[in-house]
Design a protein around this motif. Structure first.
Motif, PDB file in Angstrom:
ATOM      1  N   VAL A 179       0.851  -1.193   0.000  1.00  0.00           N
ATOM      2  CA  VAL A 179       0.000   0.000   0.000  1.00  0.00           C
ATOM      3  C   VAL A 179       0.884   1.239   0.000  1.00  0.00           C
ATOM      4  N   VAL A 180       0.611   2.150  -0.927  1.00  0.00           N
ATOM      5  CA  VAL A 180       1.366   3.391  -1.078  1.00  0.00           C
ATOM      6  C   VAL A 180       0.454   4.565  -0.758  1.00  0.00           C
ATOM      7  N   ALA A 181       0.881   5.462   0.119  1.00  0.00           N
ATOM      8  CA  ALA A 181       0.122   6.676   0.421  1.00  0.00           C
ATOM      9  C   ALA A 181       0.575   7.804  -0.496  1.00  0.00           C
ATOM     10  N   ARG A 182      -0.396   8.457  -1.111  1.00  0.00           N
ATOM     11  CA  ARG A 182      -0.142   9.642  -1.938  1.00  0.00           C
ATOM     12  C   ARG A 182      -0.695  10.846  -1.180  1.00  0.00           C
ATOM     13  N   VAL A 183       0.190  11.663  -0.637  1.00  0.00           N
ATOM     14  CA  VAL A 183      -0.201  12.738   0.286  1.00  0.00           C
ATOM     15  C   VAL A 183       0.073  14.080  -0.382  1.00  0.00           C
ATOM     16  N   ALA A 184      -0.980  14.699  -0.888  1.00  0.00           N
ATOM     17  CA  ALA A 184      -0.824  15.974  -1.588  1.00  0.00           C
ATOM     18  C   ALA A 184      -1.158  17.168  -0.709  1.00  0.00           C
ATOM     19  N   GLY A 185      -1.519  16.915   0.541  1.00  0.00           N
ATOM     20  CA  GLY A 185      -1.877  18.008   1.432  1.00  0.00           C
ATOM     21  C   GLY A 185      -1.758  17.590   2.881  1.00  0.00           C
ATOM     22  N   PRO A 186      -2.194  18.444   3.810  1.00  0.00           N
ATOM     23  CA  PRO A 186      -1.997  18.184   5.231  1.00  0.00           C
ATOM     24  C   PRO A 186      -2.611  16.872   5.697  1.00  0.00           C
ATOM     25  N   ALA A 187      -1.941  16.238   6.637  1.00  0.00           N
ATOM     26  CA  ALA A 187      -2.457  15.063   7.349  1.00  0.00           C
ATOM     27  C   ALA A 187      -2.385  15.363   8.835  1.00  0.00           C
ATOM     28  N   VAL A 189       4.518   8.872   0.068  1.00  0.00           N
ATOM     29  CA  VAL A 189       5.129   9.947  -0.702  1.00  0.00           C
ATOM     30  C   VAL A 189       4.274  11.194  -0.524  1.00  0.00           C
ATOM     31  N   ALA A 190       4.914  12.324  -0.270  1.00  0.00           N
ATOM     32  CA  ALA A 190       4.175  13.556  -0.024  1.00  0.00           C
ATOM     33  C   ALA A 190       4.680  14.689  -0.908  1.00  0.00           C
ATOM     34  N   ALA A 191       3.797  15.626  -1.178  1.00  0.00           N
ATOM     35  CA  ALA A 191       4.207  16.863  -1.829  1.00  0.00           C
ATOM     36  C   ALA A 191       5.038  17.690  -0.850  1.00  0.00           C
ATOM     37  N   GLY A 200      11.355   9.348   9.688  1.00  0.00           N
ATOM     38  CA  GLY A 200      10.901   8.033   9.272  1.00  0.00           C
ATOM     39  C   GLY A 200       9.429   7.888   8.973  1.00  0.00           C
ATOM     40  N   LEU A 201       8.660   8.977   9.032  1.00  0.00           N
ATOM     41  CA  LEU A 201       7.219   8.870   8.789  1.00  0.00           C
ATOM     42  C   LEU A 201       6.898   8.605   7.324  1.00  0.00           C
ATOM     43  N   ILE A 202       7.601   9.277   6.421  1.00  0.00           N
ATOM     44  CA  ILE A 202       7.359   9.094   4.999  1.00  0.00           C
ATOM     45  C   ILE A 202       8.678   8.791   4.291  1.00  0.00           C
ATOM     46  N   ASN A 203       8.556   8.335   3.053  1.00  0.00           N
ATOM     47  CA  ASN A 203       9.743   7.940   2.300  1.00  0.00           C
ATOM     48  C   ASN A 203      10.379   9.091   1.549  1.00  0.00           C
ATOM     49  N   SER A 204       9.547   9.940   0.935  1.00  0.00           N
ATOM     50  CA  SER A 204      10.128  11.022   0.146  1.00  0.00           C
ATOM     51  C   SER A 204       9.120  12.149  -0.031  1.00  0.00           C
ATOM     52  N   THR A 205       9.649  13.327  -0.304  1.00  0.00           N
ATOM     53  CA  THR A 205       8.819  14.460  -0.707  1.00  0.00           C
ATOM     54  C   THR A 205       9.299  14.953  -2.063  1.00  0.00           C
ATOM     55  N   VAL A 206       8.372  15.447  -2.843  1.00  0.00           N
ATOM     56  CA  VAL A 206       8.678  15.959  -4.178  1.00  0.00           C
ATOM     57  C   VAL A 206       7.821  17.193  -4.410  1.00  0.00           C
ATOM     58  N   ASP A 255       2.458  12.700  -8.644  1.00  0.00           N
ATOM     59  CA  ASP A 255       1.872  11.540  -9.316  1.00  0.00           C
ATOM     60  C   ASP A 255       2.940  10.687  -9.991  1.00  0.00           C
ATOM     61  N   ALA A 256       3.931  11.340 -10.550  1.00  0.00           N
ATOM     62  CA  ALA A 256       5.013  10.584 -11.196  1.00  0.00           C
ATOM     63  C   ALA A 256       5.811   9.794 -10.168  1.00  0.00           C
ATOM     64  N   GLU A 257       6.023  10.377  -8.990  1.00  0.00           N
ATOM     65  CA  GLU A 257       6.757   9.675  -7.944  1.00  0.00           C
ATOM     66  C   GLU A 257       5.960   8.476  -7.415  1.00  0.00           C
ATOM     67  N   VAL A 258       4.660   8.663  -7.229  1.00  0.00           N
ATOM     68  CA  VAL A 258       3.818   7.548  -6.800  1.00  0.00           C
ATOM     69  C   VAL A 258       3.826   6.446  -7.858  1.00  0.00           C
ATOM     70  N   ALA A 259       3.714   6.844  -9.120  1.00  0.00           N
ATOM     71  CA  ALA A 259       3.745   5.863 -10.217  1.00  0.00           C
ATOM     72  C   ALA A 259       5.077   5.123 -10.254  1.00  0.00           C
ATOM     73  N   ARG A 260       6.159   5.821  -9.934  1.00  0.00           N
ATOM     74  CA  ARG A 260       7.479   5.178  -9.918  1.00  0.00           C
ATOM     75  C   ARG A 260       7.529   4.083  -8.857  1.00  0.00           C
ATOM     76  N   TYR A 261       7.030   4.393  -7.666  1.00  0.00           N
ATOM     77  CA  TYR A 261       6.999   3.374  -6.622  1.00  0.00           C
ATOM     78  C   TYR A 261       6.066   2.227  -6.995  1.00  0.00           C
ATOM     79  N   ALA A 262       4.902   2.561  -7.547  1.00  0.00           N
ATOM     80  CA  ALA A 262       3.949   1.517  -7.924  1.00  0.00           C
ATOM     81  C   ALA A 262       4.560   0.581  -8.952  1.00  0.00           C
ATOM     82  N   GLU A 263       5.278   1.150  -9.910  1.00  0.00           N
ATOM     83  CA  GLU A 263       5.893   0.310 -10.937  1.00  0.00           C
ATOM     84  C   GLU A 263       6.974  -0.585 -10.334  1.00  0.00           C
ATOM     85  N   MET A 264       7.754  -0.051  -9.403  1.00  0.00           N
ATOM     86  CA  MET A 264       8.767  -0.885  -8.754  1.00  0.00           C
ATOM     87  C   MET A 264       8.114  -2.029  -7.982  1.00  0.00           C
TER      88      MET A 264
END
Length: 256
Positions: free
Chosen positions: A96-104, A119-121, A172-178, A184-193
């Motif tokens: 499961v991959v989290a796509r975080v484009a705003g506050p949590a 992955v977060a913005a 350690g909460l999230i893997n990367s920010t972009v 979306d491209a970063e999430v797609a990159r992880y999904a493809e891997m």
């Protein structure tokens, strides 16, 4: 009734989208029920190789729906399905991959922590805001604490301070920010891997990783849910939620 959570499957990727922007994707009873059902459906689908947890609107998830929780008793204060959601994400044999484009916030951070990859913005922010409304980040601690550096956990759980994506990566909460435009491209990159991994091997690897965590999730959830229920129903919790709704400082913060 309008659906608040959507499930779309394409090319082996199941995208589960929180779509209740009017209340900042708060974890209302309807949203929790739909999220749980869609997660289970995605896990049960043999064609799904990766699950992406996404959202519409400016906010990823603001935590529990405080309007529903106000006035609720200890056994009926709006979190009954939430441990099941967190445990289902955590124990899902499908990554499961989290796509975080705003506050949590609060429970929303618990969702992020439960995911295998997050992955977060760059401009997304996070906070464990529970203590500021008189409750405890109890249930989410079961998925959050295994992710966080201990010193950071003490600081952020106790202060409720808002922190940004780069710090979320460092602790350690999230893997990367972009940048938001690259999310979306970063999430797609992880999904493809992840799609490159054999489903059985991924499931077995997840099980192995879970075994490295101390204590049993079920027992922790039961204990933490009792604590959460008690604090939601207590006077401080109810006062904090009243103050939130009335857009004023809670009683204990007046004059501070």
């Amino acid at each position: 009734m309008t659906e608040l959570v959507h499930l779309d499957v394409a090319a082996g990727v199941a995208t589960i989208t929180l779509d209740s922007p009017g209340n900042r994707n708060a974890l209302s009873a309807q949203l929790r029920g739909e999220l749980l059902a869609h997660l289970q459906a995605a896990i049960d689908d043999a064609d799904v190789r990766v699950i992406v947890l996404s959202h519409t609107g400016r906010v990823f998830c603001s935590g529990m729906d405080l309007k529903e929780s106000r006035g609720a008793g200890a056994q009926n204060q709006g979190v009954n399905e939430f441990p099941a959601i967190l445990e289902l994400i955590w124990s899902s044999p499908t990554p499961v991959v989290a796509r975080v484009a705003g506050p949590a916030r609060a429970g929303g951070v618990g969702l992020v922590a439960a995911c295998d990859i997050a992955v977060a913005a760059d401009d997304a922010t996070f906070a464990f805001s529970e203590v500021r409304i008189g409750v405890v980040p109890a249930v989410i601690s079961v998925t959050v604490l295994p992710r966080l550096l201990p010193r950071a956990a003490h600081e952020l759980f106790l202060t409720g301070e808002t922190f940004d994506g780069p710090r979320a990566v460092r602790i350690g909460l999230i893997n990367s920010t972009v940048p938001a435009g690259d999310l979306d491209a970063e999430v797609a990159r992880y999904a493809e891997m992840l799609r490159l991994g054999a489903p059985g091997a991924l499931a077995a690897t997840k099980e192995m990783l879970r075994r490295e965590r101390p204590a049993a999730l079920g027992a922790q959830f039961a204990e933490m849910q009792q604590l959460s229920a008690r604090l939601f129903a207590a006077e401080e919790g109810q006062e904090g939620m009243r103050a939130f709704a009335e857009k004023r400082p809670p009683a204990w913060a007046v004059g501070s």
